[in-house]
Motif scaffolding. Sequence first.
Motif, PDB file in Angstrom:
ATOM      1  N   ASP A   6      40.461  36.825  31.948  1.00 67.68           N
ATOM      2  CA  ASP A   6      39.526  37.703  31.937  1.00 67.68           C
ATOM      3  C   ASP A   6      38.383  37.602  32.823  1.00 67.68           C
ATOM      4  O   ASP A   6      37.815  36.516  32.790  1.00 67.68           O
ATOM      5  N   PRO A   7      38.359  38.532  33.777  1.00 60.90           N
ATOM      6  CA  PRO A   7      37.388  38.527  34.764  1.00 60.90           C
ATOM      7  C   PRO A   7      35.922  38.755  34.541  1.00 60.90           C
ATOM      8  O   PRO A   7      34.970  38.824  35.440  1.00 60.90           O
ATOM      9  N   ARG A   8      35.857  39.379  33.337  1.00 61.21           N
ATOM     10  CA  ARG A   8      34.354  39.833  33.218  1.00 61.21           C
ATOM     11  C   ARG A   8      33.225  38.951  33.165  1.00 61.21           C
ATOM     12  O   ARG A   8      33.487  37.726  32.902  1.00 61.21           O
ATOM     13  N   GLN A 202      29.699  45.039  31.495  1.00 60.12           N
ATOM     14  CA  GLN A 202      30.703  44.426  32.082  1.00 60.12           C
ATOM     15  C   GLN A 202      31.890  44.930  32.343  1.00 60.12           C
ATOM     16  O   GLN A 202      32.368  44.820  33.637  1.00 60.12           O
ATOM     17  N   GLU A 203      32.315  45.802  31.546  1.00 63.82           N
ATOM     18  CA  GLU A 203      33.685  46.614  31.961  1.00 63.82           C
ATOM     19  C   GLU A 203      33.554  47.613  32.851  1.00 63.82           C
ATOM     20  O   GLU A 203      34.441  47.726  34.067  1.00 63.82           O
ATOM     21  N   GLN A 206      33.410  45.727  36.338  1.00 68.23           N
ATOM     22  CA  GLN A 206      34.981  45.246  36.642  1.00 68.23           C
ATOM     23  C   GLN A 206      35.523  46.635  37.047  1.00 68.23           C
ATOM     24  O   GLN A 206      36.135  46.398  38.528  1.00 68.23           O
ATOM     25  N   ARG A 207      35.434  47.700  36.608  1.00 66.71           N
ATOM     26  CA  ARG A 207      36.141  48.848  37.122  1.00 66.71           C
ATOM     27  C   ARG A 207      35.780  49.606  38.333  1.00 66.71           C
ATOM     28  O   ARG A 207      36.451  49.655  39.442  1.00 66.71           O
ATOM     29  N   ARG A 209      34.241  47.557  40.600  1.00 65.18           N
ATOM     30  CA  ARG A 209      34.668  46.613  41.654  1.00 65.18           C
ATOM     31  C   ARG A 209      35.951  46.665  42.202  1.00 65.18           C
ATOM     32  O   ARG A 209      36.470  46.649  43.394  1.00 65.18           O
ATOM     33  N   GLU A 210      37.024  46.900  40.963  1.00 57.99           N
ATOM     34  CA  GLU A 210      38.473  46.721  41.205  1.00 57.99           C
ATOM     35  C   GLU A 210      39.227  47.861  41.610  1.00 57.99           C
ATOM     36  O   GLU A 210      40.289  47.821  42.163  1.00 57.99           O
ATOM     37  N   SER A 250      29.922  44.862  46.736  1.00 61.58           N
ATOM     38  CA  SER A 250      31.091  44.022  46.277  1.00 61.58           C
ATOM     39  C   SER A 250      32.216  44.393  47.413  1.00 61.58           C
ATOM     40  O   SER A 250      33.330  44.084  47.128  1.00 61.58           O
TER      41      SER A 250
END
Length: 256
Positions: A6-8, A202-203, A206-207, A209-210, A250
């Motif tokens: 879990d990277p959050r 948080q989600e 993450q989205r 960034r990734e 990022s």
Amino acid sequence: MNSTGDPRGILYPEELPTFQREAAPAELVDRVRWFWWPRWNLPEGQQVRQKLLPFPASNLVVETPLITLNGPTSRASHRLLMGQGWAVGALLRPAGLAGLHPAPREIRDLAQRLWVPDLLTAVKPADPVPGFTAWCLEHLPEADENGLLANRMEELIAKEREIHRVEQLAERMFLSVRSVQRLARRYVGLPPLAIIRRYRLQEAAQRLREDPGHSITAVAAELGYADHSHLAADFREVLGITPNDYRRDSGTISGD
């Protein structure tokens, strides 16, 4: 290493020092989600500003010679690292926090120093988790019925992305809105809507960034925001920057 998968919560993974997360063992998962520990050894004069978007939860942290109970936060946090050091923390489940503090709202955005010498003794720098685990099993009471209900509340928010209003959460739990609000106040220290918004933010981070090809508008829609501007407002309120700022910082390219 991140054995939890879990990277959050980590806003800029490439800037972290050596960092590990390890899921709590089965006999402790009603009280602790995971243990985390960074280590750093920076050249003289160098500093690293570690910025996080914390989970809507509290952490029990050991950093010799201090032990602190870090309460739930209302915004992003940061810490300046320098020299050489290490720390280890337990991300507490709602039921686990209940065994350490009767009113989590009182420690919101605060770090309360604790005097727990046996925990200092139990945690070994080379391998901190076994001793920390043993201490938690001995000193954190097992979750009671209400604690388990509060854990379920957290799990639903974390896993069910379609939940973006307190009324939806209450319906899923077969509880009244007032009951959900009381659970959140007693076991987390944040309003339930703030917990929901933190997980969604948080989600979103993450989205963004990734997946630089995913538009900010699409991310907002998928996570229940009314539109792009509502997600941007949430970013500015909690992180102090816009989604585009975050993508730029990022190292990704905006999809809008």
